[in-house]
Write a protein that holds these residues in place. Sequence first.
Motif, PDB file in Angstrom:
ATOM      1  N   TRP A 181      25.684  51.300  27.025  1.00 57.55           N
ATOM      2  CA  TRP A 181      26.555  50.149  27.274  1.00 57.55           C
ATOM      3  C   TRP A 181      25.875  49.136  28.191  1.00 57.55           C
ATOM      4  O   TRP A 181      25.945  47.929  27.957  1.00 57.55           O
ATOM      5  CB  TRP A 181      27.870  50.627  27.882  1.00 57.55           C
ATOM      6  N   ILE A 182      25.199  49.646  29.228  1.00 59.06           N
ATOM      7  CA  ILE A 182      24.519  48.752  30.165  1.00 59.06           C
ATOM      8  C   ILE A 182      23.478  47.908  29.439  1.00 59.06           C
ATOM      9  O   ILE A 182      23.377  46.696  29.633  1.00 59.06           O
ATOM     10  CB  ILE A 182      23.838  49.564  31.288  1.00 59.06           C
ATOM     11  N   PHE A 183      22.699  48.561  28.580  1.00 56.03           N
ATOM     12  CA  PHE A 183      21.553  47.890  27.974  1.00 56.03           C
ATOM     13  C   PHE A 183      21.829  47.386  26.553  1.00 56.03           C
ATOM     14  O   PHE A 183      20.901  47.103  25.806  1.00 56.03           O
ATOM     15  CB  PHE A 183      20.335  48.818  27.988  1.00 56.03           C
ATOM     16  N   LYS A 184      23.116  47.284  26.219  1.00 60.25           N
ATOM     17  CA  LYS A 184      23.471  46.670  24.948  1.00 60.25           C
ATOM     18  C   LYS A 184      23.099  45.184  24.998  1.00 60.25           C
ATOM     19  O   LYS A 184      23.571  44.448  25.859  1.00 60.25           O
ATOM     20  CB  LYS A 184      24.970  46.840  24.681  1.00 60.25           C
ATOM     21  N   GLY A 185      22.259  44.753  24.117  1.00 58.76           N
ATOM     22  CA  GLY A 185      21.800  43.364  24.118  1.00 58.76           C
ATOM     23  C   GLY A 185      20.810  43.050  25.222  1.00 58.76           C
ATOM     24  O   GLY A 185      20.502  41.892  25.477  1.00 58.76           O
ATOM     25  N   TYR A 186      20.324  44.097  25.907  1.00 55.51           N
ATOM     26  CA  TYR A 186      19.430  43.875  27.057  1.00 55.51           C
ATOM     27  C   TYR A 186      18.079  43.320  26.624  1.00 55.51           C
ATOM     28  O   TYR A 186      17.455  42.558  27.354  1.00 55.51           O
ATOM     29  CB  TYR A 186      19.249  45.192  27.810  1.00 55.51           C
ATOM     30  N   GLU A 187      17.648  43.696  25.412  1.00 53.97           N
ATOM     31  CA  GLU A 187      16.351  43.201  24.944  1.00 53.97           C
ATOM     32  C   GLU A 187      16.395  41.687  24.734  1.00 53.97           C
ATOM     33  O   GLU A 187      15.446  40.977  25.041  1.00 53.97           O
ATOM     34  CB  GLU A 187      15.947  43.906  23.649  1.00 53.97           C
ATOM     35  N   GLU A 188      17.542  41.204  24.226  1.00 53.14           N
ATOM     36  CA  GLU A 188      17.698  39.753  24.087  1.00 53.14           C
ATOM     37  C   GLU A 188      17.711  39.093  25.464  1.00 53.14           C
ATOM     38  O   GLU A 188      17.125  38.025  25.666  1.00 53.14           O
ATOM     39  CB  GLU A 188      18.999  39.446  23.342  1.00 53.14           C
ATOM     40  N   THR A 189      18.377  39.759  26.422  1.00 58.41           N
ATOM     41  CA  THR A 189      18.387  39.243  27.798  1.00 58.41           C
ATOM     42  C   THR A 189      16.974  39.155  28.345  1.00 58.41           C
ATOM     43  O   THR A 189      16.592  38.162  28.979  1.00 58.41           O
ATOM     44  CB  THR A 189      19.234  40.162  28.705  1.00 58.41           C
ATOM     45  N   MET A 190      16.176  40.204  28.097  1.00 58.26           N
ATOM     46  CA  MET A 190      14.794  40.219  28.582  1.00 58.26           C
ATOM     47  C   MET A 190      13.943  39.154  27.880  1.00 58.26           C
ATOM     48  O   MET A 190      13.039  38.574  28.486  1.00 58.26           O
ATOM     49  CB  MET A 190      14.176  41.600  28.352  1.00 58.26           C
ATOM     50  N   THR A 191      14.235  38.901  26.600  1.00 55.19           N
ATOM     51  CA  THR A 191      13.505  37.852  25.876  1.00 55.19           C
ATOM     52  C   THR A 191      13.786  36.493  26.499  1.00 55.19           C
ATOM     53  O   THR A 191      12.870  35.689  26.710  1.00 55.19           O
ATOM     54  CB  THR A 191      13.912  37.840  24.391  1.00 55.19           C
ATOM     55  N   ASN A 192      15.065  36.244  26.820  1.00 54.87           N
ATOM     56  CA  ASN A 192      15.435  34.981  27.466  1.00 54.87           C
ATOM     57  C   ASN A 192      14.824  34.887  28.865  1.00 54.87           C
ATOM     58  O   ASN A 192      14.330  33.833  29.277  1.00 54.87           O
ATOM     59  CB  ASN A 192      16.959  34.861  27.552  1.00 54.87           C
ATOM     60  N   TYR A 193      14.863  36.005  29.591  1.00 54.63           N
ATOM     61  CA  TYR A 193      14.255  36.048  30.928  1.00 54.63           C
ATOM     62  C   TYR A 193      12.761  35.741  30.846  1.00 54.63           C
ATOM     63  O   TYR A 193      12.219  34.992  31.653  1.00 54.63           O
ATOM     64  CB  TYR A 193      14.495  37.425  31.531  1.00 54.63           C
ATOM     65  N   ASN A 194      12.130  36.331  29.847  1.00 53.56           N
ATOM     66  CA  ASN A 194      10.697  36.124  29.670  1.00 53.56           C
ATOM     67  C   ASN A 194      10.386  34.666  29.363  1.00 53.56           C
ATOM     68  O   ASN A 194       9.373  34.115  29.822  1.00 53.56           O
ATOM     69  CB  ASN A 194      10.193  37.015  28.536  1.00 53.56           C
ATOM     70  N   GLN A 195      11.266  34.018  28.598  1.00 46.45           N
ATOM     71  CA  GLN A 195      11.076  32.607  28.268  1.00 46.45           C
ATOM     72  C   GLN A 195      11.190  31.738  29.517  1.00 46.45           C
ATOM     73  O   GLN A 195      10.392  30.817  29.731  1.00 46.45           O
ATOM     74  CB  GLN A 195      12.108  32.177  27.212  1.00 46.45           C
ATOM     75  N   VAL A 196      12.189  32.050  30.351  1.00 49.50           N
ATOM     76  CA  VAL A 196      12.361  31.328  31.619  1.00 49.50           C
ATOM     77  C   VAL A 196      11.121  31.511  32.497  1.00 49.50           C
ATOM     78  O   VAL A 196      10.638  30.566  33.135  1.00 49.50           O
ATOM     79  CB  VAL A 196      13.626  31.820  32.357  1.00 49.50           C
ATOM     80  N   LEU A 197      10.596  32.735  32.511  1.00 53.91           N
ATOM     81  CA  LEU A 197       9.409  33.034  33.318  1.00 53.91           C
ATOM     82  C   LEU A 197       8.194  32.264  32.812  1.00 53.91           C
ATOM     83  O   LEU A 197       7.391  31.761  33.600  1.00 53.91           O
ATOM     84  CB  LEU A 197       9.142  34.537  33.286  1.00 53.91           C
ATOM     85  N   LYS A 198       8.059  32.173  31.489  1.00 53.95           N
ATOM     86  CA  LYS A 198       6.952  31.405  30.898  1.00 53.95           C
ATOM     87  C   LYS A 198       6.996  29.950  31.351  1.00 53.95           C
ATOM     88  O   LYS A 198       5.986  29.364  31.736  1.00 53.95           O
ATOM     89  CB  LYS A 198       7.040  31.444  29.365  1.00 53.95           C
ATOM     90  N   ILE A 199       8.195  29.364  31.271  1.00 51.42           N
ATOM     91  CA  ILE A 199       8.363  27.953  31.654  1.00 51.42           C
ATOM     92  C   ILE A 199       8.007  27.770  33.118  1.00 51.42           C
ATOM     93  O   ILE A 199       7.340  26.799  33.501  1.00 51.42           O
ATOM     94  CB  ILE A 199       9.808  27.485  31.359  1.00 51.42           C
ATOM     95  N   MET A 200       8.448  28.719  33.968  1.00 51.62           N
ATOM     96  CA  MET A 200       8.157  28.607  35.389  1.00 51.62           C
ATOM     97  C   MET A 200       6.652  28.688  35.643  1.00 51.62           C
ATOM     98  O   MET A 200       6.101  27.907  36.431  1.00 51.62           O
ATOM     99  CB  MET A 200       8.877  29.704  36.171  1.00 51.62           C
ATOM    100  N   TYR A 201       5.970  29.621  34.987  1.00 55.19           N
ATOM    101  CA  TYR A 201       4.520  29.731  35.141  1.00 55.19           C
ATOM    102  C   TYR A 201       3.832  28.437  34.721  1.00 55.19           C
ATOM    103  O   TYR A 201       2.930  27.943  35.397  1.00 55.19           O
ATOM    104  CB  TYR A 201       3.982  30.888  34.295  1.00 55.19           C
ATOM    105  N   GLY A 202       4.254  27.884  33.575  1.00 53.38           N
ATOM    106  CA  GLY A 202       3.658  26.642  33.091  1.00 53.38           C
ATOM    107  C   GLY A 202       3.862  25.501  34.063  1.00 53.38           C
ATOM    108  O   GLY A 202       2.951  24.687  34.300  1.00 53.38           O
ATOM    109  N   THR A 203       5.053  25.425  34.648  1.00 59.69           N
ATOM    110  CA  THR A 203       5.359  24.352  35.603  1.00 59.69           C
ATOM    111  C   THR A 203       4.534  24.500  36.874  1.00 59.69           C
ATOM    112  O   THR A 203       4.054  23.509  37.434  1.00 59.69           O
ATOM    113  CB  THR A 203       6.858  24.365  35.939  1.00 59.69           C
TER     114      THR A 203
END
Length: 577
Positions: A181-203
């Motif tokens: 239950w905790i990690f239901k959809g967690y991989e999508e959450t991590m994908t979005n988190y990873n995208q935010v992290l990419k943008i931050m690194y680029g900036t």
Amino acid sequence: METKRKTNIAFILKEAGSQKYKMYLSVFFSVVSGLCKIFPYILLQVIIVELLSASPDKEKIQLYIFICFGTVGINILFLALGLAFSHIAAFSILFKIRENAIDHMGKLGLGFFQERSSGQIKKALDEDIEKLELFIAHQIPDLAESIITPLVVIIYLMQINFWLALILFIPFLLSLLLQAWIFKGYEETMTNYNQVLKIMYGTIVEYIHGMRVFKAFNLSATNFKKYTRTVDEYLKYWIKICDDTIKSYTIGLTIIDTSGLLLTIPVGGLLYLSGKLDFSGFVMFLLLSTVFLTAFLKILSMGGNLARLLTGADNIREMMEVPALTNGDEYLEDAIGEVAFQKVTFAYDEKNVLENLSFTLKPNTVTALVGPSGSGKTTVGMLLGRFWDISQGSITIDGKELQALALDSLMEKTAFVFQDVFMLNDTILNNIRLGMGKTEEEVFVACQKAQIHDFILTLPNGYGTVIGEKSGIKLSGGEKQRIAIARALLKDAQIVILDEVTAYSDIENEKNIQLALRNLLLNRTGLIIAHRLYTIQNVDQILVLDEGQLVEQGTHRELLAKEGLYQRLWQKGGKGA
């Protein structure tokens, strides 16, 4: 999503290569270590039984105690061996993945690097690969131990009392359901988190690159809105992840940590009082029920780490699965340097940058490309070096298609002098030689022709002077250009592409650069991407581009007489935009 997860794990195992055997050994040693942790508990029951007997055998008890100490020693030894093998495997695999990734990127077209910021590439090569160390060095051995240990414990407890052992599965199943239950959809959450992290690194990388401009306008990181916005978004997303999981995760930890005793004490006590469970068995349940359940704590904590790791692995895998430029099998043995563009069309982001472009570069001649900004001048040079592949048409060198040529042969026969010159933090000698295996005498001759030899001798250590950001030695734009020309002379390629090499030079440097270029272009096929038109008045032919099409062609005098685009550019001050 599940297919992607399997693909990423398969990717990690594939990259492990021969190091997989070290991983298998680490798993084996970790399992043995886990079993050694359980064995003293089993001996403890035997000791309790012996102590409760009518006439305890002290020698037997002492023997069991010594065996317990021996088991602890073996546990420490095998634990150390497991960690040693897993860490050796992890760092070897990380090195191999980075090596393969760098090698693969060297075979990609420039479009790959234009679609991704340097921050995104850095994140994949550094942080995402580094995450694999945690998985390989710790989580794989821990996972093996976390599966085997509770399995052995529950089998042993079932031998003591089957029904009481079965009750321990209640908190185990509850924790599994909670985990799901905790990690239901967690991989999508991590994908979005990873995208935010990419943008931050680029900036962040963008801010560092533009530091001089920001300083000139007194713009700090706090005032750089794009930077603060991306950092705030990253922080907010990380807080959201914590808020979404912390309560459920804490409940799961509580169930695992306390349920063993909460169930064993009342139920086991009743069984003991009713005579269905002896005292030693009751003690074993009190001790091992907690061991059984806490063994799953590693699995519980592994879920989130595994999701983050596999998302990072996905970034690396996608980068390494980008198709490399095809490598032909033809070689330019004795190149004369005749280049032909025939109806070439090149599109970037579904927009044509060049369209139906045809021209020929004759051997031992110099051709200049001019035109307004965005007309496609630099793109032509990049296509000739096959930094991209064309969409339609053909480019040939001495009649051989570019795509049919071996990449090392193409690179051997072409040399580039870019407007922005890259310098290693190394000696001038190594910066010029760039691993080409040339002797010092050959470097000196090339530098003399490039009009940079005398300047180098004035430096503190001559050719041994270290240059670069950390050296304290700063070269002017013109000096860097002459070093780049020396590199091209040393390479001795038949085809030379120049991207406005006088753009950053002063009058004195420009004179030296023109002399250096005269030596570089002698008896070679030269293509100059020009912005300053007065520098290319004497070339053999000038090609005028506008919006990716060839609109005029001829010598300087011929084009002025046509009163077309070239004349208008000339009248603007002898410069193209």
